[in-house]
Design an enzyme around this catalytic site. Structure first.
Site, PDB file in Angstrom:
ATOM      1  N   HIS A  89       0.853  -1.197   0.000  1.00 40.43           N
ATOM      2  CA  HIS A  89       0.000   0.000   0.000  1.00 40.43           C
ATOM      3  C   HIS A  89       0.882   1.237   0.000  1.00 40.43           C
ATOM      4  CE1 HIS A  89      -3.050   2.943   1.047  1.00 40.43           C
ATOM      5  NE2 HIS A  89      -3.998   2.030   0.892  1.00 40.43           N
ATOM      6  N   ASP A  92       0.792   6.739   2.041  1.00 39.19           N
ATOM      7  CA  ASP A  92      -0.069   7.880   2.391  1.00 39.19           C
ATOM      8  C   ASP A  92      -1.106   7.537   3.455  1.00 39.19           C
ATOM      9  OD1 ASP A  92      -1.085   6.171   0.331  1.00 39.19           O
ATOM     10  OD2 ASP A  92      -2.762   7.558   0.068  1.00 39.19           O
ATOM     11  N   GLN A  98      -7.550   6.238   7.256  1.00 41.44           N
ATOM     12  CA  GLN A  98      -7.018   4.902   6.964  1.00 41.44           C
ATOM     13  C   GLN A  98      -5.979   4.423   7.987  1.00 41.44           C
ATOM     14  OE1 GLN A  98      -7.856   2.916   3.910  1.00 41.44           O
ATOM     15  NE2 GLN A  98      -7.206   4.251   2.259  1.00 41.44           N
ATOM     16  N   GLY A 124       1.268  14.309  -6.556  1.00 44.11           N
ATOM     17  CA  GLY A 124       0.751  15.108  -7.671  1.00 44.11           C
ATOM     18  C   GLY A 124      -0.380  14.460  -8.435  1.00 44.11           C
ATOM     19  N   ASP A 204     -49.668  24.392  -0.815  1.00 47.53           N
ATOM     20  CA  ASP A 204     -49.177  23.094  -1.311  1.00 47.53           C
ATOM     21  C   ASP A 204     -50.374  22.220  -1.694  1.00 47.53           C
ATOM     22  OD1 ASP A 204     -47.703  20.789  -1.772  1.00 47.53           O
ATOM     23  OD2 ASP A 204     -47.430  20.319   0.357  1.00 47.53           O
TER      24      ASP A 204
HETATM   25  C1  SPV Z   1     -43.222  17.786   0.815  1.00 49.19           C
HETATM   26  O1  SPV Z   1     -42.094  18.080   1.223  1.00 49.19           O
HETATM   27  O2  SPV Z   1     -43.849  18.486   0.035  1.00 49.19           O
HETATM   28  C2  SPV Z   1     -43.861  16.540   1.259  1.00 49.19           C
HETATM   29  C3  SPV Z   1     -43.595  16.012   2.587  1.00 49.19           C
HETATM   30  O3  SPV Z   1     -44.678  16.044   0.509  1.00 49.19           O
HETATM   31  S1  SPV Z   1     -44.797  16.673   3.612  1.00 49.19           S
HETATM   32  O4  SPV Z   1     -44.732  18.103   3.557  1.00 49.19           O
HETATM   33  O5  SPV Z   1     -44.530  16.192   4.964  1.00 49.19           O
HETATM   34  O6  SPV Z   1     -46.117  16.190   3.176  1.00 49.19           O
HETATM   35 MG    MG Z   2     -45.359  17.288  -0.998  1.00 49.39          MG
END
Ligand code: SPV
Ligand code: MG
Length: 430
Positions: A89, A92, A98, A124, A204
């Site tokens: 090996h 290094d 390691q 290098g 959402d």
């Molecule tokens: C999102 O991040 O839009 C998700 C997860 O769908 S949650 O908001 O928990 O539904």
């Molecule tokens: Mg979502």
């Protein structure tokens, strides 16, 4: 003839590797212990080239007599089987992560009088530098797409963080810390419907449509190389879903997660405090099946998200759906919960272990955030998604700045207390 053992990753072969092999072949028959993807990703990154391909390359190098898999960073299991006269090996590995491995090699070899030979490290040239240079150039859609499957296969748990624009994508891409010489970073990006919508000032509810969501994905793709998991909401109509799968494949997105709700989708964290309807098993299975049939590559993943716990339909409904969705072809299952104690997730995981043809399991611990990754890993969870944290942390900071400017009739206080310097912001993006 003496036996020589050489452990290596050989992700990108350079003259340093060839020199070690040459030195080894002067001593006897050379057996290469080629680190598997699992072994490499346990201490650094996932290799660019998968094990199978690396094996073919190394087998054909001059001076190599045999290639075997080394499944751990620790050489001991292979050394005990082969009992080589020499291990070769580069010198290094006396420092850093390691060092321990080296000590163990010396201790093991002593048992049968084997010797460690350490040729001078070839200066290098380093694979890490070469890989960084390649990464700077970017990544092809196909290579990016398949990385998620490889990560799930290679890592005990895959860590995904939310992004909702180019800048947050860069944060997921580049943020890393070093602990005990080991580099820690996120494995990929969650393109969240919640944060993408919120960043646009929208609820959402699938109001931000796929055209807009795809343009966010493009923004993120442009400045990153890590795999992306798309939050696909309900996936929409089956007919439309089939097209979306193809679009995502073309872009190089690795997976879409679709939730088993139908109609007017609301964010899951509202739970059953707002009207939300779960899809029938039959209809959702059809969506999964049609999605799977329409995809072009073998790499893209369709992950089925179960909302039974969110909608208080019970554990057996959740498990029953998991089995049905897997039977329909889902490449993974996401189980969602909004309970703070995480108990129902623990119970689900216990039941999920018994399922036939178990597929990778994904969780989003937004409410039960006290669970450590080790605890999730112990539950045999494969992917953890931190789904909204970059947006949730940025927003309070922005509010504070806005309030401070109003209060002080100037920006100085906000600028001194909450803002990065002008010099830093103009040089943030190289
Ligand atoms: C999102 O991040 O839009 C998700 C997860 O769908 S949650 O908001 O928990 O539904
Ligand atoms: Mg979502």
């Amino acid at each position: 003839m003496k036996t020589v053992y050489i452990g290596m990753s050989a992700d990108l072969i350079h003259q340093g590797h060839l020199n070690i092999i040459k030195e080894g072949s002067k001593l006897g028959t050379v057996i290469i212990g080629l680190l598997t993807d699992e072994a490499i990703s346990s201490y650094k990154r996932l290799p660019l080239i998968a094990f199978k391909e690396r094996k073919i390359i190394v087998e054909n190098l001059k001076g190599v007599d045999k290639v075997i898999a080394q499944n751990t960073l620790d050489y001991t299991p292979n050394l005990n089987t082969i009992k080589p006269d020499f291990v070769v090996h580069g010198d290094d590995w006396k420092k850093g992560i390691q060092k321990q491995v080296r000590n163990q090699v010396i201790k093991t070899l002593k048992q049968w009088g084997g010797k460690l030979i350490e040729p001078k490290y070839t200066q290098g040239v380093s694979s890490t530098d070469l890989i960084n240079a390649i990464k700077k150039k970017g990544i092809t859609p196909g290579n990016r797409m398949k990385t998620l499957r490889r990560l799930i296969h290679s890592k005990p748990i895959v860590k995904i963080l939310e992004a909702h624009n180019g800048l947050t994508g860069l944060i997921v891409e580049k943020t890393n810390i070093k602990i005990d010489g080991q580099k820690l970073e996120f494995d990929g990006i969650w393109e969240s419907s919640l944060t993408d919508s919120t960043a646009k000032g929208k609820p959402d509810t699938e109001l931000v449509d796929f055209s807009s969501r795809f343009s966010t994905v493009e923004e993120i793709l442009e400045v990153t190389t890590k795999p992306i998991i798309m939050d696909g909401d309900t996936g929409g109509k089956i007919e439309h879903f089939k097209f979306r799968v193809k679009t995502l494949e073309r872009l190089g997105v690795s997976a879409i997660i679709i939730e088993d709700k139908i109609g007017n989708k609301k964010n899951s964290l509202f739970g059953d405090s707002v009207p939300q309807t779960q899809d029938t098993i039959d209809h959702f299975c059809r969506k999964i099946k049609e999605g799977k049939t329409s995809q072009v590559t073998e790499d893209f993943m369709i992950i089925a998200r179960i909302e039974s716990l969110i909608l208080k339909k019970g554990m057996s409904d959740a498990i029953n759906r998991a089995q049905s969705y897997i039977n329909a072809g889902a490449d993974g299952i996401m189980i969602h919960s909004k309970e703070k104690d995480g108990e129902e997730i623990v119970e689900f995981c216990k039941n999920y272990k018994k399922i036939k043809n178990r597929a990778p399991l994904v969780v989003v611990p937004s409410t039960y955030s006290h669970f450590t990754e080790q605890e999730l890993q112990d539950l045999e969870i494969n992917v953890v998604i931190y789904a909204n944290h970059l947006l949730r942390s940025a927003y309070p900071a922005m509010i504070k700045v806005a309030e401070s400017i109003l209060k002080n009739n100037r920006a100085k206080e906000a600028s001194d207390k909450y803002c990065m310097s002008i010099k830093d912001i103009i040089t943030l993006i190289p």
